[in-house]
Scaffold this motif. Structure first.
Motif, PDB file in Angstrom:
ATOM      1  N   SER A   1       0.841  -1.209   0.000  1.00 57.72           N
ATOM      2  CA  SER A   1       0.000   0.000   0.000  1.00 57.72           C
ATOM      3  C   SER A   1       0.870   1.252   0.000  1.00 57.72           C
ATOM      4  N   LYS A   2       0.369   2.282  -0.653  1.00 60.10           N
ATOM      5  CA  LYS A   2       1.113   3.539  -0.768  1.00 60.10           C
ATOM      6  C   LYS A   2       1.242   4.255   0.577  1.00 60.10           C
ATOM      7  N   ASN A   3       0.160   4.235   1.376  1.00 60.45           N
ATOM      8  CA  ASN A   3       0.144   4.990   2.630  1.00 60.45           C
ATOM      9  C   ASN A   3       0.291   4.138   3.880  1.00 60.45           C
ATOM     10  N   GLY A   4       0.493   2.843   3.713  1.00 59.71           N
ATOM     11  CA  GLY A   4       0.798   1.978   4.839  1.00 59.71           C
ATOM     12  C   GLY A   4      -0.409   1.409   5.572  1.00 59.71           C
ATOM     13  N   THR A   5      -0.137   0.302   6.249  1.00 61.63           N
ATOM     14  CA  THR A   5      -1.085  -0.368   7.129  1.00 61.63           C
ATOM     15  C   THR A   5      -0.493  -0.284   8.527  1.00 61.63           C
ATOM     16  N   TYR A   6      -1.325   0.026   9.497  1.00 60.79           N
ATOM     17  CA  TYR A   6      -0.858   0.188  10.873  1.00 60.79           C
ATOM     18  C   TYR A   6      -1.448  -0.903  11.753  1.00 60.79           C
ATOM     19  N   LEU A   7      -0.593  -1.521  12.554  1.00 57.11           N
ATOM     20  CA  LEU A   7      -1.018  -2.543  13.511  1.00 57.11           C
ATOM     21  C   LEU A   7      -0.732  -2.013  14.905  1.00 57.11           C
ATOM     22  N   ASN A   8      -1.800  -1.811  15.678  1.00 60.25           N
ATOM     23  CA  ASN A   8      -1.687  -1.271  17.035  1.00 60.25           C
ATOM     24  C   ASN A   8      -0.873   0.017  17.054  1.00 60.25           C
TER      25      ASN A   8
END
Length: 138
Positions: A67-74
């Motif tokens: 993904s271009k803008n990132g995935t955030y985990l916690n």
């Protein structure tokens, strides 16, 4: 033996909703119509943003799909590796937030109280709400 279905919960139009994850393949989350869970109206979401799948050891993994803008985990931005998900983990992509559970969580007392308050705020009387909950027991 009962199969435990992992899920993610999210909020849509002020209501909590549940999405059951497929057991046999990766669930793709993104902007495209062909994804398993389509997230629209957010310029920060990629066409195929992230995926969730079970590995050969039945661990549920979160994978950012470039993904271009990132995935955030916690709250932490994911790197390129797959990360194991645990009950209650928060996944964020764009403005959309998901909470992961290995199985459907039981409704809490607070959820119940919130539902009753919501019904009463929409104009239902206490007796009407209670009869809906308890049935018409006399």
């Amino acid at each position: 033996m009962e199969m435990i279905m992992p899920i993610v919960q999210y909020v849509e139009n002020g209501k909590r909703k549940t999405f059951k994850l497929p057991e046999d393949r990766m669930a793709i989350f993104g902007r495209e119509e062909k994804t398993d869970f389509q997230m629209k109206m957010d310029a920060l979401i990629s066409r195929e943003h992230f995926g969730i799948e079970k590995d050969e050891n039945d661990k549920v993994l979160l994978i950012d799909l470039g993904s271009k803008n990132g995935t955030y985990l916690n709250g932490a931005k994911m790197e390129d590796e797959a990360v194991e998900l645990n009950d209650g983990d928060e996944i964020k992509a764009g403005s959309q937030v998901f909470i992961f559970y290995n199985s459907q969580p039981k409704e809490t007392t607070q959820d119940f109280v919130d539902d009753v308050a919501d019904s009463m705020n929409k104009g239902k009387g206490f007796h009407t709400v209670m009869s809906e909950i308890l049935g018409n027991k006399k």
